[in-house]
Scaffold this motif. Structure first.
Motif, short mmCIF file in Angstrom:
data_model
loop_
_atom_site.label_atom_id
_atom_site.label_comp_id
_atom_site.label_asym_id
_atom_site.label_seq_id
_atom_site.Cartn_x
_atom_site.Cartn_y
_atom_site.Cartn_z
N PRO A 453 0.83 -1.23 0.00
CA PRO A 453 0.00 0.00 0.00
C PRO A 453 0.85 1.27 0.00
CG PRO A 453 -0.86 -1.60 1.56
CD PRO A 453 0.45 -2.14 1.09
N THR A 536 -1.23 3.08 -4.78
CA THR A 536 -0.83 1.68 -4.73
C THR A 536 -0.87 1.06 -6.13
OG1 THR A 536 -1.75 1.50 -2.50
CG2 THR A 536 -1.37 -0.57 -3.69
N ALA A 591 1.39 0.13 5.10
CA ALA A 591 1.13 1.28 4.23
C ALA A 591 2.23 2.33 4.39
CB ALA A 591 -0.22 1.89 4.58
N VAL A 608 -4.79 2.08 7.70
CA VAL A 608 -4.79 1.05 6.66
C VAL A 608 -4.37 -0.27 7.31
CG1 VAL A 608 -3.81 0.33 4.46
CG2 VAL A 608 -4.20 2.75 4.90
#
Length: 613
Positions: A453, A536, A591, A608
């Motif tokens: 991510p 991403t 992330a 996330v």
């Protein structure tokens, strides 16, 4: 008369009725007493075992807490260059950890851990104590010994870094880093203690601690592999040193405002050829950065106009352009590129002290940013040559101070560490093997090419002015859980224009644009800003909203990542909220939200969930 038929019968003649009934009662009474005594004995054993186990648990808990605290103090001492303190705290951690291990591997603890389910917390306690012992014995104690040689006061003598001792210690550091990495793997594998929240907290704290120590030693070993060669241990190295102006935002931080040549000869640094960006007017770069780069940025002429050379946040692109421009202009091929900004200089001045200009003006950690990013434009509103000479003079004095004798190496190291942590120093090497190692560090400023991510928010000033001195940002990245192959996510950016409505010079507040052939017609003092999200890998855009209204988006690709750009204007004193709504793959890994180094310091909010592979 009854006949006596034997001894039994004869005996029966003398047993009364009360005595015949008493024997069973006595036997039952004796059996009850035996049961009670047995129960009491078992109860005493259970209570005794419980007390024994409780005592061991108390010993384990107190010693584990003390060991973790001592381990943290040892790590902090290593970072501070206090090797004596690191050694003492490492020894304390080892002693407490060993006591904790003895307690968690005692007889009552081993028995308790063997009980299904109930014994899970006891097993966790054993695993925790084993890791803490390993942390103290295999990592912190030997690290303190190596640290005595690698302390800043030992490594930096005057203005020279002892690159040879760093190179000599690299094998030991690599061995320590490998041990720390293995220990961290063991820590991450500690079993769930199920119903004991206290042990859950202890497990989490230890996992964070071992991860931090592993990162520290891994980075130190990496530095020992790369620093000696880059600092001239095998021959003089020369670097193009770029000073970025955050008041006009660019992908790598700010506009290339000035530059110099930084040389390292066996650990000794010197700087010369300080110049303003006007010395690169008309220079061109003969580099091919690939089709994606050309499609994204080619229309801005990044290889022939230094003002647009660093629109991408991928620092190696800008570095290669600057290296090629300098070679075209002078015939000199530098060994790499280093970039920094005035905020980084302020941290360094806080460590090495202020500088005095020839006219008596004092440049300090508290005024260098304002002087170079704001005051200089007001002081020289219509004379760009004078302003650039003034900024060049400041840079010369600051660099002379930095490359001179350093009274407190530890303070300088802390200042540089803070600047690196805020992404205010970037480094690129023209040696492929060195660049590969650099890309394992925060210094490289690369857009990664992996699927984890990612939300890189990139601001570029489209107005050609210096209003980004007044820009303030907030960034948030949220995403759904890990249950499906894709998930919804949102990246929200709030931008505020805190520029005063009056009083700013025309050079700061007007908006001529970044291309003369594309003029802009916007109110004075309004920011004209490109906001680009590098998302991403595999993400698709659902919508882009500015203050709740859908807006057009320019799409592209950056190193395999989808890129979504929105252009907006923000009048002085006002704010805008931009939201990118996405559908992205549910990728493994933590992330990442890299923060572009501008005037403000941003702490992104990240919600996330980290998914497994």
């Amino acid at each position: 008369m009854r006949e006596v038929n034997g001894d039994n019968d004869a005996q029966d003649e003398f047993v009364g009725p009360d005595e015949g009934e008493g024997r069973p009662k006595m036997l039952r009474h004796l059996r009850r007493r035996h049961v009670i005594f047995a129960g009491l004995f078992v109860l005493i054993l259970v209570v005794g075992f419980g007390c024994w186990l409780a005592l061991r648990a108390f010993e384990a808990k107190s010693n584990l807490e003390a060991a973790r605290n001592s381990a943290q103090q040892a790590k902090d001492a290593l970072l501070d260059g206090d090797t004596d303190g690191a050694a003492k705290h490492a020894d304390d951690a080892h002693s407490h950890a060993q006591h904790a291990r003895d307690a968690t591997h005692s007889v009552p603890w081993n028995i308790a851990s063997a009980v299904p389910w109930i014994g899970d917390p006891f097993t966790t306690g054993q695993e925790i104590s084993d890791v803490v012992v390993g942390l103290a014995t295999d990592v912190l104690q030997p690290a303190a010994t190596v640290g005595a040689v690698l302390s800043p006061d030992h490594l930096l003598q005057g203005n020279r870094v002892d690159v040879q001792v760093l190179r000599d210690r690299e094998p030991e550091l690599s061995t320590l880093a490998a041990a720390a990495t293995k220990l961290n793997e063991n820590a991450q594998a500690i079993s769930d203690p199920k119903y004991v929240s206290l042990l859950s907290d202890a497990r989490s704290q230890l996992q964070d601690q071992t991860a931090n120590v592993a990162d520290l030693l891994d980075n130190t070993a990496l530095a020992a592999r790369i620093v000696p060669s880059m600092m001239g241990a095998d021959g003089t190295r020369t670097y193009f040193m770029a000073f970025q102006t955050n008041a006009e935002a660019r992908g790598t931080g700010g506009l290339l405002g000035g530059f110099g040549l930084l040389r390292f000869d066996n650990g000794t640094a010197t700087v010369d050829t300080l110049a303003s960006n006007r010395d690169l007017d008309g220079a061109s770069a003969s580099v091919d950065l690939g089709r994606e780069f050309t499609e994204m940025y080619g229309f801005t002429n990044p290889t022939t106009d230094f003002r647009n050379s660093n629109l991408s946040s991928h620092f190696p692109y800008a570095a290669q352009i600057w290296k090629s421009m300098w070679a075209e202009r002078t015939g000199m091929n530098v060994d790499g590129v280093i970039a920094l900004d005035p905020v980084a200089l302020s941290y360094v001045l806080g460590a090495v002290g202020s500088v005095r200009m020839p006219d008596g003006e004092v440049i300090t950690k508290d005024n260098v940013v304002e002087l170079t990013e704001s005051t200089a434009y007001s002081r020289f509103p219509n004379d760009q040559v004078a302003r650039k000479n003034y900024l060049q003079d400041i840079a010369s004095e600051v660099v002379r101070k930095i490359t001179g004798r350093v009274e407190s190496p530890q303070e300088l190291l802390d200042a540089l560490g803070k600047a690196v942590g805020e992404r205010r120093i970037a480094v690129w090497s023209s040696v492929p093997a060195e660049q590969e190692l650099l890309e394992e560090t925060p210094l490289a400023h690369v857009v990664p090419d992996d699927p984890a991510p990612y939300a890189g928010v990139v601001i570029n000033n489209l107005g050609g002015n210096k209003l980004d001195y007044y820009l303030r940002r907030q960034i948030e990245y949220v995403a759904d859980g890990c249950s499906a192959e894709t998930r919804n996510s949102t990246v929200t950016i709030r931008l505020s224009n805190e520029a005063p409505k009056t009083g700013l010079p025309e050079y700061v507040a007007a908006a001529p644009g970044i291309r003369p052939d594309i003029p802009l017609d916007v109110p004075r003092g309004a920011m004209v800003t490109s906001v680009r999200l590098v998302a991403t890998t595999g993400a698709t855009l659902t919508s882009a909203l500015v203050d709740g209204q859908q807006v057009p988006v320019f799409s592209g690709t950056e190193r395999g990542h989808p890129s979504f750009e929105v252009q907006l204007g923000i009048p002085p004193g006002q704010s805008g909220v931009l939201s990118f709504r996405l559908s992205e793959p549910t990728s493994a890994g933590a992330a990442r939200v890299p923060v572009q180094p501008l005037i403000d310091t941003v702490e992104p909010k990240v919600s996330v969930p980290q998914c497994s592979g």
